[in-house]
Design a protein around this motif. Structure first.
Motif, PDB file in Angstrom:
ATOM      1  N   GLU A  47     -28.353  32.311  19.342  1.00 51.33           N
ATOM      2  CA  GLU A  47     -27.514  31.626  20.341  1.00 51.33           C
ATOM      3  C   GLU A  47     -26.288  31.037  19.625  1.00 51.33           C
ATOM      4  O   GLU A  47     -26.407  30.535  18.498  1.00 51.33           O
ATOM      5  N   PHE A  53     -23.419  24.521  15.999  1.00 49.72           N
ATOM      6  CA  PHE A  53     -23.921  24.139  17.327  1.00 49.72           C
ATOM      7  C   PHE A  53     -23.106  22.925  17.806  1.00 49.72           C
ATOM      8  O   PHE A  53     -23.519  21.765  17.668  1.00 49.72           O
ATOM      9  N   LYS A 124     -26.824  31.770  30.142  1.00 48.03           N
ATOM     10  CA  LYS A 124     -27.976  30.865  30.090  1.00 48.03           C
ATOM     11  C   LYS A 124     -28.148  30.096  31.400  1.00 48.03           C
ATOM     12  O   LYS A 124     -27.199  29.459  31.890  1.00 48.03           O
ATOM     13  N   PRO A 128     -30.172  22.526  28.805  1.00 42.90           N
ATOM     14  CA  PRO A 128     -30.879  21.279  28.448  1.00 42.90           C
ATOM     15  C   PRO A 128     -29.915  20.191  27.981  1.00 42.90           C
ATOM     16  O   PRO A 128     -28.708  20.400  27.885  1.00 42.90           O
ATOM     17  N   GLY A 129     -30.496  19.029  27.676  1.00 41.28           N
ATOM     18  CA  GLY A 129     -29.713  17.936  27.107  1.00 41.28           C
ATOM     19  C   GLY A 129     -29.101  17.064  28.182  1.00 41.28           C
ATOM     20  O   GLY A 129     -29.669  16.874  29.249  1.00 41.28           O
ATOM     21  N   HIS A 141     -26.843  16.051  22.294  1.00 37.58           N
ATOM     22  CA  HIS A 141     -27.193  17.418  22.732  1.00 37.58           C
ATOM     23  C   HIS A 141     -26.500  17.629  24.086  1.00 37.58           C
ATOM     24  O   HIS A 141     -27.116  17.553  25.146  1.00 37.58           O
ATOM     25  N   GLU A 143     -25.155  20.009  25.851  1.00 35.78           N
ATOM     26  CA  GLU A 143     -24.991  21.309  26.522  1.00 35.78           C
ATOM     27  C   GLU A 143     -24.602  21.140  27.986  1.00 35.78           C
ATOM     28  O   GLU A 143     -23.837  21.925  28.531  1.00 35.78           O
ATOM     29  N   CYS A 169     -32.488  30.317  24.267  1.00 37.72           N
ATOM     30  CA  CYS A 169     -33.058  29.067  23.784  1.00 37.72           C
ATOM     31  C   CYS A 169     -33.928  28.348  24.804  1.00 37.72           C
ATOM     32  O   CYS A 169     -35.064  28.728  25.024  1.00 37.72           O
ATOM     33  N   ASN A 170     -33.424  27.304  25.471  1.00 41.50           N
ATOM     34  CA  ASN A 170     -34.272  26.497  26.351  1.00 41.50           C
ATOM     35  C   ASN A 170     -34.918  27.337  27.452  1.00 41.50           C
ATOM     36  O   ASN A 170     -36.019  26.995  27.922  1.00 41.50           O
ATOM     37  N   ARG A 172     -36.558  29.825  27.125  1.00 40.67           N
ATOM     38  CA  ARG A 172     -37.867  30.328  26.679  1.00 40.67           C
ATOM     39  C   ARG A 172     -39.000  29.360  26.957  1.00 40.67           C
ATOM     40  O   ARG A 172     -40.169  29.721  26.871  1.00 40.67           O
ATOM     41  N   ARG A 173     -38.676  28.114  27.297  1.00 41.57           N
ATOM     42  CA  ARG A 173     -39.743  27.129  27.557  1.00 41.57           C
ATOM     43  C   ARG A 173     -40.246  27.183  28.998  1.00 41.57           C
ATOM     44  O   ARG A 173     -41.186  26.478  29.348  1.00 41.57           O
ATOM     45  N   ASN A 194     -31.049  27.625  19.119  1.00 37.29           N
ATOM     46  CA  ASN A 194     -30.695  26.535  18.191  1.00 37.29           C
ATOM     47  C   ASN A 194     -31.579  25.372  18.611  1.00 37.29           C
ATOM     48  O   ASN A 194     -31.325  24.734  19.647  1.00 37.29           O
ATOM     49  N   THR A 195     -32.612  25.071  17.860  1.00 40.11           N
ATOM     50  CA  THR A 195     -33.556  24.032  18.263  1.00 40.11           C
ATOM     51  C   THR A 195     -33.608  22.918  17.219  1.00 40.11           C
ATOM     52  O   THR A 195     -34.221  23.101  16.155  1.00 40.11           O
ATOM     53  N   PRO A 196     -32.955  21.783  17.508  1.00 37.90           N
ATOM     54  CA  PRO A 196     -33.078  20.655  16.580  1.00 37.90           C
ATOM     55  C   PRO A 196     -34.540  20.219  16.508  1.00 37.90           C
ATOM     56  O   PRO A 196     -35.220  20.124  17.533  1.00 37.90           O
ATOM     57  N   TYR A 199     -36.372  15.488  18.421  1.00 41.38           N
ATOM     58  CA  TYR A 199     -36.147  15.413  19.864  1.00 41.38           C
ATOM     59  C   TYR A 199     -36.076  13.939  20.234  1.00 41.38           C
ATOM     60  O   TYR A 199     -37.107  13.259  20.374  1.00 41.38           O
TER      61      TYR A 199
HETATM   62  N1  CDT Z   1     -30.133  25.212  22.458  1.00 41.57           N
HETATM   63  C1  CDT Z   1     -31.186  24.730  23.162  1.00 41.57           C
HETATM   64  O1  CDT Z   1     -31.392  25.074  24.314  1.00 41.57           O
HETATM   65  N2  CDT Z   1     -31.985  23.843  22.534  1.00 41.57           N
HETATM   66  C2  CDT Z   1     -33.067  23.151  23.168  1.00 41.57           C
HETATM   67  C3  CDT Z   1     -33.246  21.843  22.507  1.00 41.57           C
HETATM   68  C4  CDT Z   1     -34.160  20.928  23.222  1.00 41.57           C
HETATM   69  S1  CDT Z   1     -33.453  20.061  24.534  1.00 41.57           S
HETATM   70  C5  CDT Z   1     -32.466  18.881  23.825  1.00 41.57           C
HETATM   71  C6  CDT Z   1     -34.387  23.919  23.103  1.00 41.57           C
HETATM   72  O2  CDT Z   1     -35.061  24.015  24.142  1.00 41.57           O
HETATM   73  O3  CDT Z   1     -34.781  24.375  22.031  1.00 41.57           O
END
Ligand code: CDT
Length: 315
Positions: A47, A53, A124, A128-129, A141, A143, A169-170, A172-173, A194-196, A199
Motif C-alpha cells: 500500500e 506513510f 480502498k 481507518p483512523g 493516523h 487516513e 490494508c484495513n 483485510r480485517r 502499512n500497519t503501525p 495502536y
Molecule cells: N493502512 C492501514 O489501513 N492501517 C491500519 C492501521 C490500523 S487503524 C489505525 C490497519 O488496519 O492495519
C-alpha cells in the motif's frame, strides 16, 4: 492443464519522508528483477508504495496534500517500472495515493498485466483512523483526513489465468471484503498494507499485531477458498514501527511463505489456483450451504443494535 502461478510479495522496508519517488522506484525495480529471475508471473508491492506513510502527519494545505498523490499512472516516476515489467514479461500490483482529474483522493492499488497494460484499479473501501489532528497520539493516523472511501466496491477481474481481486490494508480485517469477492468466485486476492504496531486507542493490541494480521487473512482465505498475497511496508519508518510478516496464504488458510525481515524482501510461492476448488466445492459451496435469508443485517445495518434491556419485575 494446471493453473499454477509463481507469485511474489515484494515487501518494502521503510521509505523516508524525503526519499524521492525515483529512488523508491529503483528499489521496486530491484525487487521486480529478482522476481523475474525466480520465474514469477506477478509481484505485489505494498500500500502507498511510492512514499512514506504520510497519513502520520497532519496538513490542511492543499498543495502539500496533493504533493503526496499521483495524478497519472504511470507517471514520470513510475514509467520505468511499467517499462521494465513489460520487457521482463511480468505483472505487478502497486499501491499509491491517487488524485483523479475531478479532484478525488483515493488510496488505490493498480493491477498491471505482463504486457504492461492496466487490468484494474481498486480504491480502498475501509478507511481507518481519524479525520482531524489528535494531540494525544504519539503519531497520527489521518487516513480519514486524506482519503475518500472508494465508491466502486470489491470487484474481481479475469487475469493471470484466474479470478483476481484486490484489497488494501484495513480492508483485510473485515470479513465482508473477502465474502463480496468470494461471491464473485475470487481465486487470488492481492493486498498491500502499512500497519503501525502501536495502536494508540488500545495499546494492549500492540503485542497482537502480527497475530491479528495472520488471523484475519488466514480466515478470509479459508472461508472463501482463495489465495491471498499480502505485502507490507515494514520496519521503523520516520520513528514509527510498521509490521512486516508479508505472506502468501493458501485456500486452506495455511501460510505457505512469509517474510523473515522488515526490509526490502521478496517472498515467493507456487500457487495452484485449482486448489481453490477444493474448498469452493466442498465446505464452502456457497450455493448449497449459504443461508442468505438469515443474513439480512449484514447489508442493511451498520452499527450494533443490542437486544432490549431485560425488564425487571417489580412485586
Ligand atoms: N493502512 C492501514 O489501513 N492501517 C491500519 C492501521 C490500523 S487503524 C489505525 C490497519 O488496519 O492495519
Amino acid at each position: 492443464m494446471t493453473r499454477s502461478l509463481e507469485l511474489a510479495a515484494a515487501q518494502l522496508g521503510p521509505i523516508a519522508r524525503d526519499e524521492p519517488r525515483e529512488h523508491v522506484v529503483e528499489r521496486l525495480l530491484a525487487l521486480l528483477r529478482r522476481a523475474a529471475a525466480r520465474q514469477c508471473q506477478l509481484v505485489v508491492f505494498p500500500e502507498l508504495a511510492l512514499t512514506t506513510f504520510f497519513p502520520r502527519w497532519y496538513t490542511d494545505d492543499p498543495v502539500d496534500i496533493d504533493a503526496w498523490f499521483e495524478i497519472e499512472m504511470p507517471g514520470p516516476a513510475t514509467k520505468p517500472l511499467f517499462e521494465e515489467a513489460q520487457s521482463l514479461g511480468i505483472g505487478f500490483s502497486l499501491g499509491y495515493a491517487e488524485l483523479t482529474p475531478d479532484g478525488h483522493h483515493y488510496n488505490t492499488q493498480v493491477l498491471v498485466d505482463a504486457g504492461g497494460g492496466i487490468v484494474a484499479k481498486y480504491r480502498k473501501v475501509h478507511i481507518p483512523g481519524h479525520e482531524q489532528f489528535e494531540v494525544w497520539r504519539p503519531f497520527q493516523h489521518l487516513e480519514r483526513h486524506y482519503f475518500e472511501s472508494g465508491p466502486d466496491g470489491f470487484g474481481v477481474w479475469r487475469a493471470f489465468g484466474g479470478i483476481v481481486g484486490m484489497m488494501i490494508c484495513n480492508d483485510r480485517r473485515w470479513p465482508e471484503t473477502y465474502r463480496v469477492m468470494g461471491l464473485q468466485g475470487v481465486e487470488l486476492i492481492l493486498c498491500g498494507y502499512n500497519t503501525p504496531i502501536h495502536y494508540a486507542p488500545d495499546p494492549s493490541q500492540d503485542a497482537l499485531a502480527g497475530f491479528h494480521n495472520a488471523l484475519v487473512m488466514q480466515a478470509g482465505a479459508y472461508q472463501n477458498g482463495t489465495w491471498v498475497v499480502a505485502t507490507a511496508k515494514a520496519g521503523t519508518e520516520e520513528g514509527v514501527e510498521l509490521l512486516g510478516q508479508s505472506c502468501i496464504i493458501a485456500p486452506s488458510g495455511q501460510i505457505v511463505a512469509q517474510a523473515l525481515t522488515t526490509a526490502d524482501e521478496l517472498v515467493v510461492a507456487t500457487c495452484d489456483l485449482d486448489w481453490c476448488d477444493r474448498y469452493k466445492r466442498t465446505l464452502f459451496d456457497f450455493e448449497r450451504y449459504r443461508m442468505i435469508e438469515q443474513y439480512g443485517r449484514i447489508a442493511t445495518q451498520r452499527g450494533v443494535v443490542p437486544p432490549p434491556e431485560a425488564h425487571e419485575e417489580t412485586s
